[in-house]
Design a protein around this motif. Structure first.
Motif, PDB file in Angstrom:
ATOM      1  N   THR A 180       0.833  -1.212   0.067  1.00 39.22           N
ATOM      2  CA  THR A 180      -0.035  -0.201  -0.115  1.00 39.22           C
ATOM      3  C   THR A 180       0.866   1.199  -0.047  1.00 39.22           C
ATOM      4  O   THR A 180       0.254   2.315  -0.115  1.00 39.22           O
ATOM      5  N   LYS A 181       2.272   1.024   0.157  1.00 38.62           N
ATOM      6  CA  LYS A 181       3.022   2.144   0.107  1.00 38.62           C
ATOM      7  C   LYS A 181       4.261   1.875  -0.813  1.00 38.62           C
ATOM      8  O   LYS A 181       4.770   0.783  -0.921  1.00 38.62           O
ATOM      9  N   GLY A 241       2.761  -1.438   4.990  1.00 38.49           N
ATOM     10  CA  GLY A 241       2.648  -0.931   3.837  1.00 38.49           C
ATOM     11  C   GLY A 241       3.412  -1.523   2.711  1.00 38.49           C
ATOM     12  O   GLY A 241       3.347  -1.410   1.517  1.00 38.49           O
TER      13      GLY A 241
END
Ligand code: MLT
Length: 201
Positions: A12-13, A42
């Motif tokens: 997610t990062k 992330g």
């Protein structure tokens, strides 16, 4: 179909390497996902299940007794796992992962470092021991390796962990070996040390 049962959690990062999570004896592909989310928020998480069953307990390679390994199997299984990493990188479009292994998972990660060094961007080996008594000559120049051992670990004598650190260092890895006043199980300190080490990989 990829060649290992596994779980995959997408990143997610952006910009952080994926983690390859490798469980201990009796664990499975679900076990280390919560740990992965804590130590690398992330990051993509790739978590395979070991293919060996020892009395119903999944592992990544065969052993003859506790701490006595079937080294031919270690080699074969490390190569299989390295091949799986290649498949998963293609399927999920991943960079080379950083392995985070516990116990048996740390041992297969150490074997992969020696046999297929190109598949890992680095490795955190939690409670690892020497997986191969006569390791091949690997080139690990500049690869970051964190080892965390337990001074009171009943399975792994400290000098065995030190021998692994020395083998990896001799191959060119940048090894940070910490010995904690604890046993074979993971402690809060393992998580915080691994988390901060990961920010530099
Ligand atoms: C191994 O078999 O890899 C080591 O004995 C650690 C473990 O108990 O899994």
């Amino acid at each position: 179909e990829l060649s290992f049962i596994h779980r995959f959690v997408p990143a997610t990062k952006p910009g952080r390497p994926p983690l390859l999570l490798l469980h201990g004896t009796g664990g499975n592909e679900d076990d280390l996902l919560p740990l992965g989310k804590i130590i690398a928020p992330g990051s993509a998480l790739l978590s395979p299940r070991g293919k060996i069953l020892e009395n119903g307990m999944p592992r990544f390679f065969r052993r003859l007794a506790e701490g006595v390994f079937d080294e031919a199997d270690v080699r074969m299984r490390a190569n299989q796992l390295a091949d799986f990493i290649g498949e998963a990188r293609a399927a999920y479009e991943l960079d080379a992962p950083v392995a985070v292994g516990f116990s048996n998972g740390a041992n297969i990660a150490a074997a992969m470092l020696m046999l297929r060094p190109e598949v890992l961007a680095g490795a955190a080996l939690l409670r690892a021991m020497v997986p191969l008594s006569e390791p091949p000559k690997a080139d690990l120049t500049g690869k970051l390796v964190l080892m965390i051992s337990g001074q009171l670990d009943p399975i792994i004598p400290t000098d065995n962990a030190e021998q692994l650190a020395a083998q990896l260092t001799a191959a060119g890895a940048l090894v940070n070996h910490k010995v904690l006043p604890t046993g074979h199980g993971l402690s809060q300190q393992d998580l915080s040390l691994t988390q901060s080490w990961l920010t530099n990989v």
